[in-house]
Write a protein that holds these residues in place. Structure first.
Motif, PDB file in Angstrom:
ATOM      1  N   GLU A  44      64.969 114.967  58.235  1.00 25.84           N
ATOM      2  CA  GLU A  44      64.649 114.829  56.703  1.00 25.84           C
ATOM      3  C   GLU A  44      64.592 113.494  56.343  1.00 25.84           C
ATOM      4  O   GLU A  44      63.612 113.173  55.573  1.00 25.84           O
ATOM      5  N   LEU A 102      71.533 108.959  62.631  1.00 21.21           N
ATOM      6  CA  LEU A 102      71.308 109.063  61.259  1.00 21.21           C
ATOM      7  C   LEU A 102      71.993 107.722  60.354  1.00 21.21           C
ATOM      8  O   LEU A 102      71.115 107.310  59.600  1.00 21.21           O
ATOM      9  N   GLN A 157      73.751 119.607  61.905  1.00 22.11           N
ATOM     10  CA  GLN A 157      73.784 119.040  60.459  1.00 22.11           C
ATOM     11  C   GLN A 157      73.276 117.776  60.672  1.00 22.11           C
ATOM     12  O   GLN A 157      72.446 117.259  59.686  1.00 22.11           O
ATOM     13  N   GLN A 190      69.520 116.087  59.047  1.00 22.30           N
ATOM     14  CA  GLN A 190      69.544 115.018  58.045  1.00 22.30           C
ATOM     15  C   GLN A 190      68.713 113.996  58.863  1.00 22.30           C
ATOM     16  O   GLN A 190      67.847 113.461  57.698  1.00 22.30           O
TER      17      GLN A 190
END
Length: 212
Positions: free
Chosen positions: A142, A79, A135, A139
């Protein structure tokens, strides 16, 4: 009274401890991927890094903590790396998407054991750690979806998300490509993955979107 720190203590010792932790995690990931989480003992991980099994407890409370740090850690690094690509890459959205693909290819080639670990051992994490992994992964997805929709505006959000997951499946196939020495070479493998990713995104665009 002297203010000099004793050897091996304080700030000077922290880089060495951090390097040792990374070494332990690397070997734990390799062994877990090869033989399964329950097929590896603390003593064996210790032997792989040249310290006694009990010595590992100075760095980790146990195997569960190692597994959690490996899986949460790689999700967080992916991420963070994706965000850096978006923030620092100059040029249009297709250039940003290429940078995201390149970053994920690098991960897929360098951290094959972590891909195997995720597929096999994610359910062994505590609920809180597993939820954190999910989670972070959402992220990351997305972030990709937003860029993909800029490059391919004909894709609705659900189509872009499906395309992103399909590309992840392709890129994360590296553990199934054979042993590292049997691959056609890093550059050739990266080029193949790059072509597959681009083809998958292009194939996701509805046929009607390309009609005159």
């Amino acid at each position: 009274m002297s203010t000099n720190a004793a050897p091996g203590t304080g700030a000077a010792a922290r880089p060495a401890a951090s390097a040792r932790r990374e070494q332990i995690l690397k070997e734990a990931a390799r062994l877990f991927a090869e033989r399964g989480f329950h097929g590896v003992g603390v003593d064996e991980i210790g032997a792989a890094v040249g310290i006694s099994g009990p010595g590992l407890y100075r760095h980790f409370p146990g195997k569960d903590a190692m597994l959690a740090e490996l899986l949460v850690g790689i999700s967080g690094r992916l991420l963070a790396g994706g965000k850096r690509c978006v923030e620092r890459t100059d040029g249009p959205a297709d250039v940003v998407l290429d940078a995201l693909v390149e970053g994920h290819i690098e991960f897929a080639l360098d951290d094959r054991s972590l891909i195997t670990l995720h597929d096999r051992e994610l359910d062994r994490l505590r609920d809180s750690d597993r939820k954190l992994v999910r989670q972070l992964q959402r992220q990351y997805v997305e972030l990709w979806v937003e860029v993909v929709r800029e490059v391919y505006p004909a894709l609705v959000e659900s189509e872009a998300r499906a395309a992103v997951h399909a590309v992840f499946g392709l890129l994360n196939s590296t553990p199934h490509l054979g042993r590292p020495g049997s691959l056609p070479g890093r550059d050739a493998t990266a080029a193949l993955l790059r072509r597959l990713a681009r083809g998958a995104f292009a194939a996701a665009v509805p046929d009607s979107a390309g009609e005159a």
